[in-house]
Enzyme design. Structure first.
Site, PDB file in Angstrom:
ATOM      1  N   HIS A 307      74.760-108.936 -35.594  1.00 59.32           N
ATOM      2  CA  HIS A 307      73.421-109.470 -35.430  1.00 59.32           C
ATOM      3  C   HIS A 307      73.494-110.980 -35.539  1.00 59.32           C
ATOM      4  O   HIS A 307      74.259-111.499 -36.342  1.00 59.32           O
ATOM      5  CB  HIS A 307      72.476-108.909 -36.507  1.00 59.32           C
ATOM      6  N   ASP A 364      69.503-100.782 -34.415  1.00 54.28           N
ATOM      7  CA  ASP A 364      69.627 -99.818 -33.327  1.00 54.28           C
ATOM      8  C   ASP A 364      70.769 -98.839 -33.484  1.00 54.28           C
ATOM      9  O   ASP A 364      70.951 -97.963 -32.646  1.00 54.28           O
ATOM     10  CB  ASP A 364      69.755-100.567 -31.993  1.00 54.28           C
TER      11      ASP A 364
HETATM   12  N1  ACO Z   1      81.800-105.445 -31.515  1.00 49.27           N
HETATM   13  C1  ACO Z   1      82.946-106.180 -31.579  1.00 49.27           C
HETATM   14  N2  ACO Z   1      82.990-107.502 -31.831  1.00 49.27           N
HETATM   15  C2  ACO Z   1      81.823-108.135 -32.027  1.00 49.27           C
HETATM   16  C3  ACO Z   1      80.602-107.461 -31.994  1.00 49.27           C
HETATM   17  C4  ACO Z   1      80.609-106.073 -31.730  1.00 49.27           C
HETATM   18  N3  ACO Z   1      79.458-105.363 -31.686  1.00 49.27           N
HETATM   19  N4  ACO Z   1      79.591-108.340 -32.212  1.00 49.27           N
HETATM   20  C5  ACO Z   1      80.171-109.529 -32.388  1.00 49.27           C
HETATM   21  N5  ACO Z   1      81.526-109.417 -32.281  1.00 49.27           N
HETATM   22  C6  ACO Z   1      82.504-110.489 -32.468  1.00 49.27           C
HETATM   23  C7  ACO Z   1      82.560-111.423 -31.270  1.00 49.27           C
HETATM   24  O1  ACO Z   1      83.511-110.987 -30.316  1.00 49.27           O
HETATM   25  C8  ACO Z   1      82.940-112.724 -31.933  1.00 49.27           C
HETATM   26  O2  ACO Z   1      84.312-112.666 -32.239  1.00 49.27           O
HETATM   27  P1  ACO Z   1      85.209-114.031 -32.214  1.00 49.27           P
HETATM   28  O3  ACO Z   1      84.641-114.877 -33.303  1.00 49.27           O
HETATM   29  O4  ACO Z   1      86.584-113.544 -32.468  1.00 49.27           O
HETATM   30  O5  ACO Z   1      85.036-114.601 -30.841  1.00 49.27           O
HETATM   31  C9  ACO Z   1      82.182-112.693 -33.261  1.00 49.27           C
HETATM   32  O6  ACO Z   1      82.051-111.289 -33.561  1.00 49.27           O
HETATM   33  C10 ACO Z   1      80.805-113.337 -33.233  1.00 49.27           C
HETATM   34  O7  ACO Z   1      80.058-112.732 -32.187  1.00 49.27           O
HETATM   35  P2  ACO Z   1      79.003-113.496 -31.270  1.00 49.27           P
HETATM   36  O8  ACO Z   1      78.846-112.760 -29.988  1.00 49.27           O
HETATM   37  O9  ACO Z   1      79.381-114.948 -31.194  1.00 49.27           O
HETATM   38  O10 ACO Z   1      77.715-113.374 -32.157  1.00 49.27           O
HETATM   39  P3  ACO Z   1      76.231-113.569 -31.636  1.00 49.27           P
HETATM   40  O11 ACO Z   1      75.423-113.926 -32.821  1.00 49.27           O
HETATM   41  O12 ACO Z   1      76.199-114.497 -30.469  1.00 49.27           O
HETATM   42  O13 ACO Z   1      75.824-112.124 -31.065  1.00 49.27           O
HETATM   43  C11 ACO Z   1      75.085-109.889 -30.973  1.00 49.27           C
HETATM   44  C12 ACO Z   1      75.094-111.183 -31.785  1.00 49.27           C
HETATM   45  C13 ACO Z   1      74.649-110.186 -29.524  1.00 49.27           C
HETATM   46  C14 ACO Z   1      74.052-108.938 -31.574  1.00 49.27           C
HETATM   47  C15 ACO Z   1      76.502-109.258 -30.997  1.00 49.27           C
HETATM   48  O14 ACO Z   1      76.882-108.973 -32.323  1.00 49.27           O
HETATM   49  C16 ACO Z   1      76.611-108.007 -30.132  1.00 49.27           C
HETATM   50  O15 ACO Z   1      76.856-108.114 -28.923  1.00 49.27           O
HETATM   51  N6  ACO Z   1      76.406-106.777 -30.733  1.00 49.27           N
HETATM   52  C17 ACO Z   1      76.423-105.558 -29.972  1.00 49.27           C
HETATM   53  C18 ACO Z   1      75.086-105.364 -29.259  1.00 49.27           C
HETATM   54  C19 ACO Z   1      73.968-104.991 -30.203  1.00 49.27           C
HETATM   55  O16 ACO Z   1      74.085-104.110 -31.036  1.00 49.27           O
HETATM   56  N7  ACO Z   1      72.801-105.677 -30.013  1.00 49.27           N
HETATM   57  C20 ACO Z   1      71.599-105.389 -30.799  1.00 49.27           C
HETATM   58  C21 ACO Z   1      71.273-106.517 -31.711  1.00 49.27           C
HETATM   59  S1  ACO Z   1      69.878-106.101 -32.709  1.00 49.27           S
HETATM   60  C22 ACO Z   1      68.573-106.288 -31.689  1.00 49.27           C
HETATM   61  O17 ACO Z   1      68.555-107.068 -30.782  1.00 49.27           O
HETATM   62  C23 ACO Z   1      67.440-105.448 -31.907  1.00 49.27           C
END
Ligand code: ACO
Length: 428
Positions: A307, A364
């Site tokens: 998140h 979610d």
């Molecule tokens: N699975 C694996 N790796 C992940 C995940 C995941 N679900 N989420 C983040 N990471 C990793 C990224 O690859 C990144 O790794 P790095 O530092 O080695 O490059 C690090 O964690 C940080 O991730 P970001 O994408 O930079 O974090 P951001 O804050 O931009 O994204 C997000 C947050 C979009 C929610 C992300 O965690 C994600 O894509 N999660 C899966 C989708 C999801 O569940 N979305 C619902 C969110 S809740 C809502 O909107 C109601």
């Protein structure tokens, strides 16, 4: 404590005041940055460090896992309030007393019919259309059928637009599902509670008497409360920014629905269930999917994890996990997907990749399991999220309009070509 920040650039010092919130959050106020520095700007892709507004509506602390609507904890609201009370709280600032709630509900009920011509628009969609696309289009179409709700410049016009959309939106939600299922469109009943009526409109069969299931009503009520607002997330920021151009409420909401649709935002609930289903069909090997999620050459992400703001735990996920257990057991559903979800969560919580990046289950991760147990089709999960988020979007839009916020218009740093001479087509 100092109440200003000093920026040093090109041998000069520039002072910026601090803004302090009611929970002691501090921000540099950079409103005067460009004027003071002769055009300097800030770069912050994804607005990871940027506060776009001051807001009285929702407080969340991602480090401590706190979420409050108008000062009330999400845990207490989920336990003691119903969805319509929470909607009133978010939109008007305080919990309603009995008379206020009854009037609010009565006003919404009066608006719970949509123009019958909306059915012609629904008919034009193919059955294969995703219900989020249908919902976004129909919400935008409401503008055409309700032109008086576009320019809301008084409290009264605002109130009328609010009860209109709260009345009509559940009809559109239900119809977007019934269209897909080839069922006749249904208006529900004005005798029912708000959430009960949504369920009736969705599930009523033309040849059967509809029987309400209290477990399902209560579970949906709780899910909607947990989704009702989440400060300046992607869809809410969209609603505010579209509204900042003085586009109408319904058009702004339609844009918010599109923003919510994406799998990195509200679309994650559908993506989570599809992921869990795929793991089950692939033999239930959670370790394989954990490895895929960690592999930087593999685009797969563990859906429902991570998140932007929560870096400790998502308080909504905690409540939903318990609710999922209760609802499945109350309904007598034994879904192996719940075990896969719990297994994945346990592995991720103990895996250095997830621990170091502070990736926890989000709202979610478990909601889809409950929706599935309630008989809601997977493609409708994000639509249910939109139904829950509606009061939050309305509250944020109202706040933005009544505070007379300026039109949202970020800056950029241009990285393209410098001036070049036009080349005639035959010489390219
Ligand atoms: N699975 C694996 N790796 C992940 C995940 C995941 N679900 N989420 C983040 N990471 C990793 C990224 O690859 C990144 O790794 P790095 O530092 O080695 O490059 C690090 O964690 C940080 O991730 P970001 O994408 O930079 O974090 P951001 O804050 O931009 O994204 C997000 C947050 C979009 C929610 C992300 O965690 C994600 O894509 N999660 C899966 C989708 C999801 O569940 N979305 C619902 C969110 S809740 C809502 O909107 C109601």
């Amino acid at each position: 404590m100092t109440e200003k920040a000093i920026l040093e650039y090109d041998g000069k010092k520039f002072e910026f005041p601090l803004v302090r919130g009611s929970e002691n959050e501090v921000a540099f106020d950079v409103k005067t940055l460009r004027a003071a520095t002769g055009g300097l700007t800030t770069i912050d892709p994804g607005f990871k460090n940027t506060g776009s507004c001051l807001s009285d509506i929702t407080f969340l602390n991602g480090e401590k896992g706190i979420l409050r609507y108008r000062g009330y904890s999400i845990e207490e609201l989920a336990e003691k309030a119903d969805f319509l009370e929470v909607a009133y709280l978010l939109i008007f600032g305080d919990l309603p007393n009995t008379d206020q709630l009854e009037k609010f509900h009565a006003d919404i009920r009066k608006q719970s019919v949509v123009d019958d011509d909306i059915k012609k628009i629904i008919d034009a969609f193919p059955k294969s259309a995703h219900p989020m696309g249908v919902l976004s289009s129909l919400t935008s179409a409401l503008t055409a059928f309700n032109p008086s709700s576009v320019n809301v410049n008084s409290d009264e016009a605002m109130y009328n637009a609010i009860v209109k959309i709260l009345g009509k939106f559940p009809v559109l939600v239900a119809w977007s599902m019934r269209k897909k299922q080839g069922l006749p469109l249904d208006y529900g009943s004005s005798k029912l509670g708000y959430v009960e009526n949504v369920l009736k409109m969705m599930f009523n069969q033309p040849n059967e008497d509809y029987v309400q299931n209290d477990i399902i009503v209560n579970a949906l009520d709780k899910l909607l409360i947990l989704h009702a607002d989440h400060e300046q997330n992607c869809s809410t920021s969209t609603v505010r920014i579209v509204g900042s151009s003085h586009a109408g409420l319904f058009a702004s909401l339609s844009a918010g629905i599109s923003a919510l649709w994406g799998p990195l935002h509200g679309g994650a609930n559908q993506a989570v269930l599809e992921m869990l289903q795929a793991i089950k069909e692939d033999g239930g090997d959670t370790k394989k999917y954990m490895a895929k999620a960690k592999d930087k050459n593999d685009p797969f992400r563990l859906m429902g994890f991570g998140h932007r703001v929560y870096k400790n735990f998502d308080p909504r996920a905690k409540i939903i996990k318990v609710a999922a257990d209760e609802v499945l057991s109350d309904l007598g559903v034994n879904d192996p997907i719940l075990d896969i979800a719990k297994g994945l969560e346990q592995e991720a919580l103990n895996d250095p990749y997830f621990v170091e990046r502070k990736l926890y289950p989000n709202v979610d991760f478990y909601s889809g399991i409950i929706y599935q147990a309630m008989g809601i089709p997977v493609e409708m999960f994000t639509v249910m999220f939109a139904l829950g988020r509606l009061p939050g979007w309305i509250a944020q839009w109202k706040e933005m309009r009544f505070r007379k916020e300026p039109i949202g218009r970020p800056r950029q740093i241009y990285t393209g070509e410098n001036l070049r001479a036009f080349v005639e087509i035959e010489k390219r």
